[in-house]
Design an enzyme around this catalytic site. Sequence first.
Site, mmCIF file in Angstrom:
data_model
loop_
_atom_site.group_PDB
_atom_site.id
_atom_site.type_symbol
_atom_site.label_atom_id
_atom_site.label_comp_id
_atom_site.label_asym_id
_atom_site.label_seq_id
_atom_site.Cartn_x
_atom_site.Cartn_y
_atom_site.Cartn_z
ATOM 1 N N ARG A 1 -31.961 21.682 -38.655
ATOM 2 C CA ARG A 1 -33.137 22.187 -39.363
ATOM 3 C C ARG A 1 -32.898 22.181 -40.879
ATOM 4 N NH1 ARG A 1 -34.737 28.581 -39.698
ATOM 5 N NH2 ARG A 1 -36.737 28.301 -40.736
ATOM 6 N N SER B 1 -30.262 31.260 -46.885
ATOM 7 C CA SER B 1 -30.798 30.775 -48.158
ATOM 8 C C SER B 1 -31.087 31.945 -49.100
ATOM 9 C CB SER B 1 -32.088 29.985 -47.903
ATOM 10 O OG SER B 1 -33.091 30.825 -47.367
ATOM 11 N N ARG C 1 -37.081 30.754 -53.391
ATOM 12 C CA ARG C 1 -37.939 29.886 -52.580
ATOM 13 C C ARG C 1 -39.411 30.311 -52.713
ATOM 14 N NH1 ARG C 1 -35.596 29.446 -46.778
ATOM 15 N NH2 ARG C 1 -37.009 27.644 -46.763
ATOM 16 N N HIS D 1 -29.471 36.414 -44.842
ATOM 17 C CA HIS D 1 -30.178 35.127 -44.900
ATOM 18 C C HIS D 1 -29.208 34.080 -45.394
ATOM 19 C CE1 HIS D 1 -33.971 37.104 -44.210
ATOM 20 N NE2 HIS D 1 -33.599 38.007 -45.097
ATOM 21 N N PRO E 1 -36.393 33.666 -35.100
ATOM 22 C CA PRO E 1 -37.004 32.384 -34.786
ATOM 23 C C PRO E 1 -36.472 31.217 -35.604
ATOM 24 C CG PRO E 1 -38.541 33.785 -35.983
ATOM 25 C CD PRO E 1 -37.367 34.642 -35.588
ATOM 26 N N ASN E 2 -36.326 30.114 -34.896
ATOM 27 C CA ASN E 2 -35.933 28.809 -35.459
ATOM 28 C C ASN E 2 -34.460 28.711 -35.843
ATOM 29 O OD1 ASN E 2 -38.601 27.603 -35.323
ATOM 30 N ND2 ASN E 2 -39.162 29.084 -36.888
ATOM 31 N N GLU F 1 -29.086 43.135 -43.332
ATOM 32 C CA GLU F 1 -29.998 41.985 -43.317
ATOM 33 C C GLU F 1 -29.283 40.788 -43.947
ATOM 34 O OE1 GLU F 1 -33.713 42.710 -45.380
ATOM 35 O OE2 GLU F 1 -34.044 40.567 -45.664
ATOM 36 N N ALA G 1 -38.254 34.235 -40.190
ATOM 37 C CA ALA G 1 -39.571 34.469 -40.791
ATOM 38 C C ALA G 1 -40.128 35.861 -40.474
ATOM 39 C CB ALA G 1 -40.546 33.392 -40.320
ATOM 40 N N TYR H 1 -30.388 24.957 -45.170
ATOM 41 C CA TYR H 1 -29.635 25.862 -44.295
ATOM 42 C C TYR H 1 -28.216 25.393 -43.954
ATOM 43 C CZ TYR H 1 -34.237 27.968 -43.707
ATOM 44 O OH TYR H 1 -35.438 28.582 -43.942
ATOM 45 N N ASN I 1 -30.427 38.462 -38.926
ATOM 46 C CA ASN I 1 -31.190 37.432 -39.636
ATOM 47 C C ASN I 1 -32.488 37.284 -38.856
ATOM 48 O OD1 ASN I 1 -32.376 35.303 -40.905
ATOM 49 N ND2 ASN I 1 -30.579 33.966 -40.871
HETATM 50 C C1 DQA Z 1 -33.990 32.633 -43.396
HETATM 51 C C2 DQA Z 1 -35.035 32.692 -44.516
HETATM 52 C C3 DQA Z 1 -36.430 32.893 -43.939
HETATM 53 O O1 DQA Z 1 -37.397 32.915 -44.971
HETATM 54 C C4 DQA Z 1 -36.777 31.750 -42.990
HETATM 55 O O2 DQA Z 1 -38.031 31.968 -42.390
HETATM 56 C C5 DQA Z 1 -35.721 31.531 -41.956
HETATM 57 C C6 DQA Z 1 -34.318 31.563 -42.369
HETATM 58 C C7 DQA Z 1 -32.576 32.330 -43.951
HETATM 59 O O3 DQA Z 1 -31.614 32.599 -43.240
HETATM 60 O O4 DQA Z 1 -32.438 31.813 -45.055
HETATM 61 O O5 DQA Z 1 -36.003 31.243 -40.803
HETATM 62 O O6 DQA Z 1 -33.924 33.899 -42.752
#
Ligand code: DQA
Length: 148
Positions: free
Chosen positions: A18, A102, A107, A100, A10-11, A98, A77, A23, A74
Amino acid sequence: MNLIHVINGPNLNLLGTREPEVYGSETLVDIELRLTEIAAKAKVSIQFRQSNHEGDLVDWVQEAGGAGAGVILNAGAYTHTSIALRDAISGSGAHVIEVHLSNVHAREHFRHRSLIAPVARGVILGFGSFSYDLALQGLLASAGKQKS
Ligand code: DQA
């Protein structure tokens, strides 16, 4: 391993606009194009997908696991909340890295726990979009597709 699935949660469709200070400014399409190019040199194809819906991610992980394909995941959330996604990985035997963008450990506290990490082969985080490249290199090297 002739196909690697890159699954985005998501997102991540909003990458580029964003929270660029967190990011970066690259879009998901930028990342897809770069990974596709790198993989092609190793004669590997990339299946690159994104969904905001947990069930889609579960379906895609199961599909990849059933086919014995590697997965760069990825989960956004859902990393921190989804027992269903974790069960999809352990239940299908998917070979998941996995990733990410960030450094989630630098965080908010709620981002420090990953439900996926214990069933992943590896975790790469904090390198911006380059986290994806590193995960791809890891998968290619472990499949003997790249000298390392
Ligand atoms: C994320 C880190 C997650 O905590 C966040 O909800 C994201 C992006 C990252 O790629 O840093 O949507 O997965």
